[in-house]
Design a protein around this motif. Structure first.
Motif, short mmCIF file in Angstrom:
data_model
loop_
_atom_site.label_atom_id
_atom_site.label_comp_id
_atom_site.label_asym_id
_atom_site.label_seq_id
_atom_site.Cartn_x
_atom_site.Cartn_y
_atom_site.Cartn_z
N TRP A 32 0.83 -1.22 0.00
CA TRP A 32 0.00 0.00 0.00
C TRP A 32 0.86 1.26 0.00
O TRP A 32 0.48 2.30 0.51
N TRP A 33 2.04 1.14 -0.61
CA TRP A 33 2.96 2.27 -0.64
C TRP A 33 2.71 3.13 -1.88
O TRP A 33 3.39 2.97 -2.91
N GLU A 38 6.50 6.85 -0.26
CA GLU A 38 6.31 5.40 -0.23
C GLU A 38 6.57 4.80 -1.61
O GLU A 38 7.24 3.77 -1.74
N GLY A 64 -3.41 4.60 3.35
CA GLY A 64 -2.44 4.56 4.44
C GLY A 64 -2.90 3.59 5.52
O GLY A 64 -4.09 3.47 5.80
N GLY A 65 -1.93 2.91 6.13
CA GLY A 65 -2.27 1.97 7.19
C GLY A 65 -2.61 0.59 6.65
O GLY A 65 -2.55 -0.39 7.38
N LYS A 89 1.73 -7.46 8.33
CA LYS A 89 2.50 -7.08 9.52
C LYS A 89 2.00 -7.77 10.79
O LYS A 89 0.85 -8.19 10.86
N TRP A 247 -2.90 10.86 5.31
CA TRP A 247 -1.82 11.30 6.19
C TRP A 247 -0.79 12.15 5.45
O TRP A 247 -0.24 13.10 6.01
N TRP A 267 7.20 7.40 8.45
CA TRP A 267 6.98 7.40 7.00
C TRP A 267 6.77 8.85 6.53
O TRP A 267 6.96 9.14 5.36
N ASN A 298 6.74 -0.20 14.53
CA ASN A 298 5.93 -0.71 13.44
C ASN A 298 6.91 -1.29 12.43
O ASN A 298 7.76 -0.56 11.93
N ASP A 300 7.46 -3.21 8.87
CA ASP A 300 6.89 -3.67 7.61
C ASP A 300 7.58 -4.96 7.20
O ASP A 300 8.81 -5.07 7.30
N LYS A 336 12.58 5.67 2.95
CA LYS A 336 11.27 5.47 3.59
C LYS A 336 11.13 6.21 4.91
O LYS A 336 10.03 6.42 5.41
C1 GAL Z 1 1.85 1.73 7.71
C2 GAL Z 1 3.07 1.15 7.06
C3 GAL Z 1 4.06 2.21 6.78
C4 GAL Z 1 3.45 3.43 6.17
C5 GAL Z 1 2.04 3.78 6.66
C6 GAL Z 1 1.25 4.75 5.84
O1 GAL Z 1 0.93 0.72 7.98
O2 GAL Z 1 3.63 0.24 7.95
O3 GAL Z 1 5.09 1.67 6.00
O4 GAL Z 1 3.62 3.43 4.84
O5 GAL Z 1 1.25 2.64 6.83
O6 GAL Z 1 0.79 4.22 4.65
#
Ligand code: GAL
Length: 418
Positions: A32-33, A38, A64-65, A89, A247, A267, A298, A300, A336
């Protein structure tokens, strides 16, 4: 003569093509980057795969997320057509393994000596019943405050290090006509702010009891009332258009001086870096108020779906090796905003935010101050996390919500999801 040369050149190319295509395999990767920083980082993974002669098939799901990505992944997996690999994750790694979807990485991990290259907290997260089933890319710190120093200077306030200081600064920033806190009102972002307040006000022990051990007394306790009270107060310092904002759009607001601060994982730094912004000049990073020395992490990671196709298996091994290679971990994490998962990667070109993060991680490691992030899916199963985040986000949405009643609701939601 010329014709002969052309013919032999073409046949040489033909032979090369046959050789590489015999080994080249298509590797479809879900992630989801999709924000600027990202996407730039995901490209590095793509390049790593392509440089090994394979074909990258991008399966990106914006959001995001990663909640949208996880929904799409479930649909694909249930219909018997999972991608080669997916960004998954924390506890989800265990869940997918238990359901029998994932392939073991133990042979590559043993060969590559992963146990000695990774911090134990990270390697434990990558394993199911002692065997590797996921490859880690990074370590993100979640409890950060991102600040536009020029806005602070114009207003005449200093960067807040406690929640009391935050509210005093936020009042002055608001009075001067700026948005104190850039925020996107999406449940996981609400939970990110809530988590930083909880770290500060509960302290490490009670944060762990509440969000990892799921202690109902702590979840419904007096200190949690304080957390919800501060959370409600924060609502007064975000703008009226925050609903649904991504975000990275909130990060843009800090970048362009519309807003003064953002509470979000690092991020954000990827986003600032891709925009050419420099830490210490264009922005400042400090731990979220009251969380100095604490590190909510967190990580990845990528998992690999079982398949009967041997070429797929080969592609998966190549991807896992790429992810764990020193050069990839250096380049990817520089871009990143995170720390390399491997401990032996050179950080020579990294900035002061990365050094702060590395120092905080090293100090917190092995102590109670290294804590899995609730909002980023690391502290408990996604089922229980979603139940908590529903309560947190509904509370934030409802202007009339009562901080005295919210902890009880939080505990009830957890109890029902257990
Ligand atoms: C998180 C992910 C991060 C970051 C963020 C926003 O879940 O672990 O790498 O990219 O989302 O998309």
């Amino acid at each position: 003569m010329v014709i002969n040369r052309v013919v032999s050149f073409l046949s040489l190319m033909g032979a090369m093509f046959t050789i590489s295509s015999a080994f080249a395999t298509e590797i479809e990767v879900l992630h989801w980057w999709t924000s600027g920083g990202e996407a730039r980082s995901a490209e590095l993974l793509q390049q790593g795969i392509e440089s090994r002669g394979h074909i990258w098939k991008d399966f990106s799901v914006a959001g995001g997320g990663g909640q949208s990505a996880m929904m799409v992944l479930k649909a694909r997996a249930v219909s018997g057509n999972p991608p080669t690999s997916a960004q998954i994750k924390g506890f989800d790694i265990q869940e997918w393994t238990k359901l029998g979807f994932l392939t073991s990485l133990d042979d590559i991990a043993i060969e590559g000596n992963w146990d000695s290259l990774l911090p134990k907290t990270i390697s434990d997260t990558m394993k199911y019943e002692g065997r590797y089933v996921a490859a880690p890319v990074n370590i993100h710190r979640v409890n950060w405050l991102w600040v536009n120093p020029k806005v602070m200077e114009k207003v005449g306030v200093s960067i807040p290090r406690t929640w009391d200081e935050f509210f005093i600064a936020a009042d002055a920033i608001k009075a001067a006509g700026y948005i104190p806190l850039a925020h996107g009102r999406q449940p996981w972002q609400d939970a990110t702010v809530f988590e930083s307040i909880a770290l500060a006000m509960l302290g490490a022990d009670d944060y762990y009891k509440a969000f990892v051990a799921l202690d109902l007394d702590v979840l419904s306790g007096e200190k949690m009332v304080q957390v919800f009270s501060a959370f409600k107060k924060v609502r007064g310092y975000i703008d009226g258009d925050a609903l649904g904002r991504d975000w990275n759009v909130a990060t843009q607001m800090v970048m362009n001086g519309e807003a003064a601060m953002q509470i979000m994982g690092d991020w954000v730094k990827g986003e600032l870096t891709v925009a050419g912004k420099v830490s210490g000049e264009d922005y400042v990073c400090v731990p979220a108020p009251g969380t100095d020395g604490m590190f909510s992490y967190n990580v990845d990671s990528f998992v690999f779906f079982k398949s009967h196709d041997p070429s797929r298996g080969q592609g998966q091994k190549e991807l896992a090796k790429t992810i764990m290679s020193k050069s990839f971990q250096e380049a990817f994490n520089y871009s990143k905003g995170s720390l390399p998962a491997r401990t032996d990667v050179s950080m020579a070109r990294f900035d002061d935010c990365a050094f702060q993060s590395k120092t905080a991680f090293t100090m917190a490691e092995g102590s109670k101050n290294l804590l899995p992030s609730l909002s980023a899916d690391m502290s408990t199963t996604s089922y229980i996390r979603d139940a908590m985040i529903d309560v947190i986000s509904e509370f934030f949405t409802d202007e009339a919500a009562d901080p005295n009643k919210a902890p009880e609701r939080l505990a009830k939601a957890v109890k029902a999801a257990l």
